[in-house]
Design an enzyme around this catalytic site. Sequence first.
Site, PDB file in Angstrom:
ATOM      1  N   ARG A 133       0.847  -1.193   0.000  1.00  0.00           N
ATOM      2  CA  ARG A 133       0.000   0.000   0.000  1.00  0.00           C
ATOM      3  C   ARG A 133       0.879   1.237   0.000  1.00  0.00           C
ATOM      4  O   ARG A 133       2.014   1.226   0.414  1.00  0.00           O
ATOM      5  CB  ARG A 133      -0.898   0.013   1.248  1.00  0.00           C
ATOM      6  CG  ARG A 133      -2.063  -0.945   1.176  1.00  0.00           C
ATOM      7  CD  ARG A 133      -2.921  -0.847   2.444  1.00  0.00           C
ATOM      8  NE  ARG A 133      -3.505   0.474   2.603  1.00  0.00           N
ATOM      9  CZ  ARG A 133      -3.410   1.219   3.707  1.00  0.00           C
ATOM     10  NH1 ARG A 133      -2.745   0.798   4.744  1.00  0.00           N
ATOM     11  NH2 ARG A 133      -3.978   2.404   3.765  1.00  0.00           N
ATOM     12  N   LYS A 186       3.827  -6.632  11.967  1.00  0.00           N
ATOM     13  CA  LYS A 186       2.947  -6.931  10.832  1.00  0.00           C
ATOM     14  C   LYS A 186       3.169  -8.361  10.327  1.00  0.00           C
ATOM     15  O   LYS A 186       4.292  -8.783  10.063  1.00  0.00           O
ATOM     16  CB  LYS A 186       3.222  -5.924   9.710  1.00  0.00           C
ATOM     17  CG  LYS A 186       2.288  -6.072   8.530  1.00  0.00           C
ATOM     18  CD  LYS A 186       2.118  -4.755   7.828  1.00  0.00           C
ATOM     19  CE  LYS A 186       1.479  -4.904   6.471  1.00  0.00           C
ATOM     20  NZ  LYS A 186       1.121  -3.639   5.865  1.00  0.00           N
ATOM     21  N   ARG A 238      -1.156   5.294  12.937  1.00  0.00           N
ATOM     22  CA  ARG A 238      -0.168   4.725  13.870  1.00  0.00           C
ATOM     23  C   ARG A 238      -0.546   5.111  15.294  1.00  0.00           C
ATOM     24  O   ARG A 238      -1.304   6.075  15.503  1.00  0.00           O
ATOM     25  CB  ARG A 238       1.255   5.177  13.521  1.00  0.00           C
ATOM     26  CG  ARG A 238       1.479   6.656  13.563  1.00  0.00           C
ATOM     27  CD  ARG A 238       2.911   7.001  13.139  1.00  0.00           C
ATOM     28  NE  ARG A 238       3.060   8.435  12.939  1.00  0.00           N
ATOM     29  CZ  ARG A 238       3.223   9.310  13.920  1.00  0.00           C
ATOM     30  NH1 ARG A 238       3.271   8.915  15.177  1.00  0.00           N
ATOM     31  NH2 ARG A 238       3.325  10.609  13.659  1.00  0.00           N
TER      32      ARG A 238
END
Length: 321
Positions: A116, A181, A316
Amino acid sequence: MLPLLKLLQDGQFHSGEALGASLGISRSAVWKQLQSLQAELSLPIHTVRGRGYRLESPLQLLDAAWIDANATGAGWPVTVLPSVDSTNAEALRRIEAAQSLPFVVLAERQTSGRGRRGRSWVSPFGDNLYYSLVLRVEGGMRQLEGLSLAVGLALLRVIRESGVVEAGLKWPNDVLVGERKLAGVLLELSGDPADVCHVVIGIGLNVNMLSAASAAIGQPWTSMRAELGRVVNRNELVVGLNRHLSHYLDVQLRHGFSALQGEWQDCHLWQGREVMLTAGSEPVAGIVLGVDHSGAVRLLVDGQEHSFSGGELSMRLRNDS
Ligand code: BTN
């Protein structure tokens, strides 16, 4: 090189003579292919005089025939490529070439994996899943709203089912363990989003990657193997992913994202957390309230509720709320 790799994937020693006989090529042709495997795919191969060659660690290659035979979901036809620039780019090319829909493209590695917001997706050979599913969408924007969040939910289900039970979602469609992640989703469209279009659902899942590529990843990451302490069967994951995707996409395309909104929020790791949302040049500080019926994130900003959506947004944590 793939037939040679299939013979070597067990991680056992194979003599040059036996490999050549199985492949119908000379020992020197075997040796040349082994050099290419090492150079092009960065696969370490051990050579021992008198015993032959073996891969440093065993591999389990993706197997389209096995995936087809074990399909429990939609039975989408699967193509496995040894190497490609990006499975999403390949899927878009296949749409242009009028390949019949739906279909799945998988690759053992990507040389220009796309993430992304213009980022790249680190995609070493044989370790992870690089998956693109192409569907035709006829309902215009309503069907596309929240689609990437529905995909994240399907992805999370197969990950939890495979044992990584503490994995959760981060808006819009990252799968995290803690703050590391594990997987990401990139949707790309072809055609007119207001009318009939094709959507490429690109999924990257870190399955068996340990340290090799870590230096190139610009954020904290993990893999299923790192979490579980064992190698995970990628072919089984594809079967599970197809099954969960077919369920969640069916709900999404029939009823819209509102039917999945509550379930999605229950899996959101950042509910109630203080976050910074980067939207263009002005970051917005707020507290996460959830997602709305279209998949937009709802934030409490200066005492007022606001919704934000768009593929370019990034969120974030603020301090350590
Ligand atoms: C993200 O940045 O979180 C999204 C990553 C998506 C990566 C996958 S890997 C398969 C597909 N092909 C690509 O080039 N990208 C997606």
